[in-house]
Design a protein around this motif. Structure first.
Motif, mmCIF file in Angstrom:
data_model
loop_
_atom_site.group_PDB
_atom_site.id
_atom_site.type_symbol
_atom_site.label_atom_id
_atom_site.label_comp_id
_atom_site.label_asym_id
_atom_site.label_seq_id
_atom_site.Cartn_x
_atom_site.Cartn_y
_atom_site.Cartn_z
ATOM 1 N N ARG A 20 1.164 -0.663 0.022
ATOM 2 C CA ARG A 20 -0.106 0.353 0.139
ATOM 3 C C ARG A 20 0.639 1.133 -0.081
ATOM 4 O O ARG A 20 0.897 2.367 -0.711
ATOM 5 C CB ARG A 20 -0.601 0.166 1.125
ATOM 6 N N TRP A 21 1.555 1.321 0.655
ATOM 7 C CA TRP A 21 2.644 2.394 0.803
ATOM 8 C C TRP A 21 3.784 2.212 -0.652
ATOM 9 O O TRP A 21 3.052 3.586 -0.986
ATOM 10 C CB TRP A 21 3.389 2.359 1.676
ATOM 11 N N LEU A 22 3.899 1.453 -1.033
ATOM 12 C CA LEU A 22 4.605 1.788 -2.490
ATOM 13 C C LEU A 22 3.713 2.006 -3.491
ATOM 14 O O LEU A 22 4.109 3.137 -3.945
ATOM 15 C CB LEU A 22 4.911 0.422 -2.332
ATOM 16 N N LEU A 23 3.135 1.450 -3.617
ATOM 17 C CA LEU A 23 1.631 1.941 -4.382
ATOM 18 C C LEU A 23 1.564 3.860 -4.091
ATOM 19 O O LEU A 23 0.979 4.659 -5.074
ATOM 20 C CB LEU A 23 0.627 1.668 -4.302
ATOM 21 N N THR A 24 0.686 4.135 -3.008
ATOM 22 C CA THR A 24 1.050 5.202 -2.769
ATOM 23 C C THR A 24 2.046 6.763 -3.490
ATOM 24 O O THR A 24 1.273 7.459 -4.082
ATOM 25 C CB THR A 24 1.018 5.326 -1.393
ATOM 26 N N VAL A 25 3.442 6.341 -2.940
ATOM 27 C CA VAL A 25 4.138 7.457 -3.497
ATOM 28 C C VAL A 25 4.230 7.416 -5.122
ATOM 29 O O VAL A 25 4.603 8.431 -4.875
ATOM 30 C CB VAL A 25 5.241 7.039 -2.603
ATOM 31 N N ALA A 26 3.922 5.638 -5.458
ATOM 32 C CA ALA A 26 4.096 5.592 -6.827
ATOM 33 C C ALA A 26 2.554 6.707 -7.345
ATOM 34 O O ALA A 26 2.755 6.761 -8.341
ATOM 35 C CB ALA A 26 3.936 4.571 -7.166
ATOM 36 N N GLU A 27 1.884 7.153 -6.266
ATOM 37 C CA GLU A 27 0.584 8.103 -7.472
ATOM 38 C C GLU A 27 0.069 6.566 -7.809
ATOM 39 O O GLU A 27 -1.015 7.217 -8.985
ATOM 40 C CB GLU A 27 1.033 9.080 -7.463
ATOM 41 N N VAL A 28 -0.133 5.199 -7.738
ATOM 42 C CA VAL A 28 -1.364 4.445 -7.972
ATOM 43 C C VAL A 28 -2.533 4.263 -7.679
ATOM 44 O O VAL A 28 -1.863 3.771 -6.203
ATOM 45 C CB VAL A 28 -0.392 3.213 -8.481
ATOM 46 N N GLU A 29 -3.347 4.154 -8.418
ATOM 47 C CA GLU A 29 -4.807 3.951 -7.199
ATOM 48 C C GLU A 29 -4.940 2.963 -7.030
ATOM 49 O O GLU A 29 -4.980 2.353 -8.107
ATOM 50 C CB GLU A 29 -5.562 4.850 -7.509
ATOM 51 N N PHE A 30 -5.704 2.704 -6.003
ATOM 52 C CA PHE A 30 -5.701 0.542 -5.803
ATOM 53 C C PHE A 30 -7.193 0.658 -5.082
ATOM 54 O O PHE A 30 -7.844 1.623 -4.056
ATOM 55 C CB PHE A 30 -4.551 0.325 -5.361
ATOM 56 N N LYS A 199 -5.871 5.009 2.815
ATOM 57 C CA LYS A 199 -5.927 3.958 3.393
ATOM 58 C C LYS A 199 -4.991 3.188 3.849
ATOM 59 O O LYS A 199 -4.701 1.449 3.937
ATOM 60 C CB LYS A 199 -5.959 3.242 1.588
ATOM 61 N N ARG A 200 -4.063 4.305 5.018
ATOM 62 C CA ARG A 200 -3.449 3.483 5.664
ATOM 63 C C ARG A 200 -4.315 2.756 6.628
ATOM 64 O O ARG A 200 -4.676 2.870 7.001
ATOM 65 C CB ARG A 200 -2.459 4.543 6.370
ATOM 66 N N LYS A 201 -3.405 1.536 6.838
ATOM 67 C CA LYS A 201 -3.839 0.867 8.016
ATOM 68 C C LYS A 201 -3.616 1.069 9.711
ATOM 69 O O LYS A 201 -2.368 1.413 9.907
ATOM 70 C CB LYS A 201 -4.432 -0.985 8.141
ATOM 71 N N PRO A 202 -4.852 1.007 10.300
ATOM 72 C CA PRO A 202 -4.640 1.133 11.363
ATOM 73 C C PRO A 202 -3.481 -0.333 12.748
ATOM 74 O O PRO A 202 -3.487 -1.116 11.987
ATOM 75 C CB PRO A 202 -5.471 1.234 12.300
ATOM 76 N N GLN A 203 -2.844 0.314 13.939
ATOM 77 C CA GLN A 203 -2.313 -1.111 14.310
ATOM 78 C C GLN A 203 -3.140 -2.359 14.099
ATOM 79 O O GLN A 203 -4.378 -1.680 14.222
ATOM 80 C CB GLN A 203 -1.896 -0.371 15.745
#
Ligand code: GSN
Length: 221
Positions: A20-30, A199-203
């Protein structure tokens, strides 16, 4: 045209969170399909969607990818987050593998009945083995490899935030890592990801642990 990227995993961090983090920095929607029942998992198995009967699974570019590191590498290559040559790539992979080792130790904690000893072990390994490496590298560089953001930088941000959740103040003796964290958090896509509602998930909580155990029919420890 390839459709939208779809992630198949639980509604929780686990092994999918770095993706999720990597897609986010690449600005890819998912989009995400959350596993909540055994039946859903069995349906994926009977559809032949999970090569080794495991998640994470990511639908991307007409493929159903499995194996977290293979998925991360594909995204990193595709979006130019994996160095410019094999020498940069091997350094990125070395940092990345170390961070994955550390994050996997933390990932297991909610599934361990009495995690105190394990927690202490993680804290000392983080302070004595992992963070000193990154502190040293970042004494002269803005990012880990060649002054350009790579997948390893994104994992270092994810990992240090995870460490601070468990061990507040752990970065006190690592000022270069702390200022790196500040720089990374200012990348616009990442600063949005760090806000509530992303879309970041909590603990992980008890509900997450329960769902994972039910879906995989794991026995209570
Ligand atoms: O990194 C990877 O994607 C694989 N080497 C391991 C994936 C994996 O272990 N997936 C777990 C759920 S995520 N938690 O650790 C899984 O699907 N377990 C079910 C099983 O039958 O192995």
């Amino acid at each position: 045209m390839a459709g939208k990227v779809v992630l198949y995993y639980f509604n929780g961090r686990g092994k999918m969170e770095s993706i999720r983090w990597l897609l986010t920095v690449a600005e890819v929607e998912f989009d995400e399909i959350y596993l909540t029942t055994r039946e859903q998992y069995e349906k994926l198995l009977s559809d032949g969607a999970l090569m080794f009967q495991q998640v994470p699974m990511v639908e991307i570019d007409g493929m159903k990818l499995i194996q977290t590191k293979a998925i991360l590498n594909y995204i990193a290559e595709k979006y130019n987050l994996h160095g410019k040559d094999i020498k940069e790539r091997v350094m990125i992979n070395m940092y990345s593998e170390g961070l994955i080792d550390l994050m996997e130790m933390m990932m297991m904690l909610p599934f361990i009945p009495d995690p105190k000893e394990k927690l202490d072990n993680i804290e000392s390994k983080a302070k004595e083995r992992y963070l000193p490496v990154f502190e040293k590298v970042l004494s002269g560089l803005i990012y880990l490899v060649r002054g350009k953001v790579s997948c390893a930088d994104v994992q270092l941000l994810e990992c240090t935030l995870m460490l601070e959740e468990r061990f507040p103040g752990i970065l006190r003796d690592f000022p270069n890592v702390k200022s790196f964290q500040g720089r990374m958090s200012q990348i616009p896509a990442l600063s949005r990801f760090l806000l509530p509602g992303s879309k970041r998930k909590p603990q992980p909580d008890q509900a997450y642990v329960k769902t994972v155990m039910e879906v995989f029919q794991m026995k209570q420890p």
